[in-house]
Every structure is written in C-alpha cells, then in structure tokens.
Design an enzyme around this catalytic site. Structure first.
Site, PDB file in Angstrom:
ATOM      1  N   ASP A  11      -5.851  10.694   5.145  1.00 36.97           N
ATOM      2  CA  ASP A  11      -6.107  10.184   3.808  1.00 36.97           C
ATOM      3  C   ASP A  11      -5.358   8.857   3.704  1.00 36.97           C
ATOM      4  O   ASP A  11      -4.488   8.554   4.538  1.00 36.97           O
ATOM      5  CB  ASP A  11      -5.609  11.191   2.765  1.00 36.97           C
ATOM      6  CG  ASP A  11      -5.822  10.722   1.348  1.00 36.97           C
ATOM      7  OD1 ASP A  11      -6.871  10.113   1.075  1.00 36.97           O
ATOM      8  OD2 ASP A  11      -4.939  10.943   0.509  1.00 36.97           O
ATOM      9  N   LEU A  12      -5.651   8.073   2.685  1.00 38.80           N
ATOM     10  CA  LEU A  12      -5.010   6.760   2.540  1.00 38.80           C
ATOM     11  C   LEU A  12      -3.837   6.799   1.560  1.00 38.80           C
ATOM     12  O   LEU A  12      -2.676   6.692   1.955  1.00 38.80           O
ATOM     13  CB  LEU A  12      -6.043   5.729   2.091  1.00 38.80           C
ATOM     14  CG  LEU A  12      -5.550   4.299   1.898  1.00 38.80           C
ATOM     15  CD1 LEU A  12      -5.042   3.713   3.206  1.00 38.80           C
ATOM     16  CD2 LEU A  12      -6.664   3.423   1.325  1.00 38.80           C
ATOM     17  N   ASP A  13      -4.158   7.001   0.288  1.00 41.29           N
ATOM     18  CA  ASP A  13      -3.123   6.968  -0.746  1.00 41.29           C
ATOM     19  C   ASP A  13      -2.155   8.134  -0.597  1.00 41.29           C
ATOM     20  O   ASP A  13      -2.570   9.292  -0.578  1.00 41.29           O
ATOM     21  CB  ASP A  13      -3.759   7.020  -2.138  1.00 41.29           C
ATOM     22  CG  ASP A  13      -4.596   5.782  -2.437  1.00 41.29           C
ATOM     23  OD1 ASP A  13      -4.409   4.775  -1.730  1.00 41.29           O
ATOM     24  OD2 ASP A  13      -5.422   5.820  -3.358  1.00 41.29           O
ATOM     25  N   THR A  19      -0.399   3.673  -2.928  1.00 41.72           N
ATOM     26  CA  THR A  19      -1.062   2.808  -3.906  1.00 41.72           C
ATOM     27  C   THR A  19      -1.271   3.531  -5.230  1.00 41.72           C
ATOM     28  O   THR A  19      -1.864   2.980  -6.148  1.00 41.72           O
ATOM     29  CB  THR A  19      -2.430   2.294  -3.374  1.00 41.72           C
ATOM     30  OG1 THR A  19      -3.250   3.425  -3.093  1.00 41.72           O
ATOM     31  CG2 THR A  19      -2.263   1.449  -2.135  1.00 41.72           C
ATOM     32  N   LYS A  47      -5.327  12.271  -8.173  1.00 41.85           N
ATOM     33  CA  LYS A  47      -5.068  12.124  -6.740  1.00 41.85           C
ATOM     34  C   LYS A  47      -6.201  12.702  -5.904  1.00 41.85           C
ATOM     35  O   LYS A  47      -6.605  13.841  -6.088  1.00 41.85           O
ATOM     36  CB  LYS A  47      -3.756  12.815  -6.355  1.00 41.85           C
ATOM     37  CG  LYS A  47      -2.516  11.983  -6.619  1.00 41.85           C
ATOM     38  CD  LYS A  47      -1.298  12.613  -5.982  1.00 41.85           C
ATOM     39  CE  LYS A  47      -0.075  11.726  -6.095  1.00 41.85           C
ATOM     40  NZ  LYS A  47       1.090  12.352  -5.452  1.00 41.85           N
ATOM     41  N   SER A 116     -11.049   8.648   3.159  1.00 42.72           N
ATOM     42  CA  SER A 116     -10.535   8.364   1.820  1.00 42.72           C
ATOM     43  C   SER A 116     -11.653   8.156   0.815  1.00 42.72           C
ATOM     44  O   SER A 116     -12.712   7.633   1.142  1.00 42.72           O
ATOM     45  CB  SER A 116      -9.667   7.105   1.867  1.00 42.72           C
ATOM     46  OG  SER A 116      -9.334   6.657   0.577  1.00 42.72           O
ATOM     47  N   ALA A 117     -11.384   8.541  -0.425  1.00 37.64           N
ATOM     48  CA  ALA A 117     -12.344   8.311  -1.511  1.00 37.64           C
ATOM     49  C   ALA A 117     -12.360   6.854  -1.946  1.00 37.64           C
ATOM     50  O   ALA A 117     -13.280   6.398  -2.613  1.00 37.64           O
ATOM     51  CB  ALA A 117     -11.998   9.203  -2.706  1.00 37.64           C
ATOM     52  N   LYS A 147     -13.792  14.700  -2.658  1.00 41.16           N
ATOM     53  CA  LYS A 147     -12.990  15.875  -2.332  1.00 41.16           C
ATOM     54  C   LYS A 147     -12.804  16.690  -3.624  1.00 41.16           C
ATOM     55  O   LYS A 147     -12.689  16.089  -4.689  1.00 41.16           O
ATOM     56  CB  LYS A 147     -11.618  15.436  -1.790  1.00 41.16           C
ATOM     57  CG  LYS A 147     -11.691  14.534  -0.558  1.00 41.16           C
ATOM     58  CD  LYS A 147     -10.315  13.914  -0.274  1.00 41.16           C
ATOM     59  CE  LYS A 147     -10.402  12.858   0.814  1.00 41.16           C
ATOM     60  NZ  LYS A 147      -9.121  12.164   1.039  1.00 41.16           N
ATOM     61  N   GLU A 171      -3.099  15.038   4.642  1.00 43.09           N
ATOM     62  CA  GLU A 171      -3.430  14.898   3.223  1.00 43.09           C
ATOM     63  C   GLU A 171      -2.219  15.129   2.324  1.00 43.09           C
ATOM     64  O   GLU A 171      -1.343  15.915   2.653  1.00 43.09           O
ATOM     65  CB  GLU A 171      -4.500  15.928   2.845  1.00 43.09           C
ATOM     66  CG  GLU A 171      -5.906  15.377   2.780  1.00 43.09           C
ATOM     67  CD  GLU A 171      -6.177  14.481   1.585  1.00 43.09           C
ATOM     68  OE1 GLU A 171      -5.294  14.362   0.706  1.00 43.09           O
ATOM     69  OE2 GLU A 171      -7.266  13.894   1.537  1.00 43.09           O
ATOM     70  N   ASP A 172      -2.214  14.456   1.169  1.00 40.48           N
ATOM     71  CA  ASP A 172      -1.123  14.658   0.207  1.00 40.48           C
ATOM     72  C   ASP A 172      -1.592  15.305  -1.090  1.00 40.48           C
ATOM     73  O   ASP A 172      -0.774  15.576  -1.972  1.00 40.48           O
ATOM     74  CB  ASP A 172      -0.434  13.328  -0.116  1.00 40.48           C
ATOM     75  CG  ASP A 172      -1.282  12.452  -1.036  1.00 40.48           C
ATOM     76  OD1 ASP A 172      -2.501  12.350  -0.799  1.00 40.48           O
ATOM     77  OD2 ASP A 172      -0.726  11.870  -1.979  1.00 40.48           O
TER      78      ASP A 172
END
Length: 209
Positions: A11-13, A19, A47, A116-117, A147, A171-172
């Site tokens: 995942d990104l964020d 971010t 999130k 990522s979304a 997601k 993932e977070d």
C-alpha cells in the site's frame, strides 16, 4: 512467510510514505467550506478507501447530500489541494526503512508492486525518487473497486505474473488487510495489532524487517 514470498505488494499511504496528513488537511479545508468540523478521528475512517468513497463518508459525517455532479466537483477540488501539498514531497518523507527494504527485496529477486487506491500514486513515487524500484504500479486509475474489494491486489499479482499464494501484502488499514486476505494472500499489517487483528504478522514499520 517473508522468506518464501515471490511478490511483495505495498500500500502507499502509511506504508511507503505518510501522506495521510495531507489528505486530512485537504479534506478539512473542504469541510470548513461546507460548515462542519472534520477531526483526525474522522480521518481514520478514510484510510485505504477511494476518493469518492471518502467523500461519501465525509458527507455522512456532515449529514449532507449532493448531486453526483456536485460531488465530482468537490472531489476534484479536494484533489487539487492535496496535489499542491504533495508537490513538495521528497525522499526525506519516506517512512523509516522503506528504501533499504525495497533494495533488499530487489536483490533477492522478489517482484515489487504498489497496490493503492490513490490516483496520484505514480506522481508520489516519482517525487520520492523510488518509482524505478517497482515492477508494477496499480492505483486508482487502473482499478474501479475500492478496498476491502481485492481487485487492486489481484491486479498487482497478475501484473507480477504470480499466484496469490506467492504474494505478501503490506498494509496499514483494516480495509487493506481485508482486501489482501480476500485476494488469497498473506498480509503484513503495519500499525497496531489490536486494529489489524486479521493480519498474519503486525509490525510498526518496514524498518523492523
């Protein structure tokens, strides 16, 4: 699990870069115009979900309703604010251990993908100067289902040319962990064990690896 994986999907964020604070500032600017308070606690609900789903949650919090055309206009405005913030990003904002762990995976021959979304994912990776370290970038421009739907991770797995059982998701967010499990993959949760209970392993950050 991590020793056997052939593909790592991030995942990104909150995993690669934080971010979330910029999303929060952009959404809060919008809610101030709409006349209601948007808190950091509210922001937790956004999130891992898409921009339009985030807007729907936001309007639910404010008990407001708008036409689809107006909602698209508001989402566009929020994104312009967000892009202004993230245009200042550089490598110093990478989460601890990210670059080192990606280098280690590349050395081992593990396929690396982003799932990522965010529709700004490639822009962010370029700003962080790590885009070249990813074999596949699956973002909100390539998938339509947010997601916890597994589409983003299934697509990433397909682009890496691997089977779900060969991939591990990082993932977070609860929605992201659920998406990874639904895709038939093992999941490393990044955050608090009490929040990411469905993950196979929970760590505080990639620096632990």
């Amino acid at each position: 699990m991590l020793e056997q994986m052939k593909g790592a999907i991030f995942d990104l964020d909150g995993v690669i870069v934080d971010t979330a604070k910029y999303h929060f500032l952009a959404w809060r600017s919008l809610t101030e115009e709409l006349g209601f308070e948007f808190t950091e606690e509210h922001n937790e609900r956004l999130k891992g979900v898409s921009r339009m789903t985030s807007l729907d949650i936001l309007l639910e919090i404010g008990n407001l309703e708008f036409t689809e055309a107006k909602k698209l206009e508001m989402a566009g405005k929020k994104n312009r604010l967000y892009v202004e913030y993230i245009s200042q990003l550089d490598q110093s904002e990478l989460m601890p251990g990210v670059k080192e762990y990606l280098k280690r995976l590349r050395k081992r021959g593990v396929g690396i993908a982003l799932g990522s979304a965010s529709k700004n994912a490639l822009f962010i990776l370029d700003k962080l100067n790590i885009a070249r370290m990813f074999d596949a970038v699956i973002d909100g421009n390539k998938v339509s289902r947010a997601k916890p739907d597994p589409e983003v991770f299934q697509t990433a797995c397909h682009e890496l040319g691997l089977q779900p059982r060969e991939c591990v998701v990082f993932e977070d967010a609860q929605a992201g962990v659920a998406a990874g499990k639904a895709a038939g993959m093992q999941v490393v949760g990044i955050g608090k064990p009490e929040v990411l209970r469905e993950a196979d392993l929970v760590i505080t950050g990639l620096h632990e690896l």
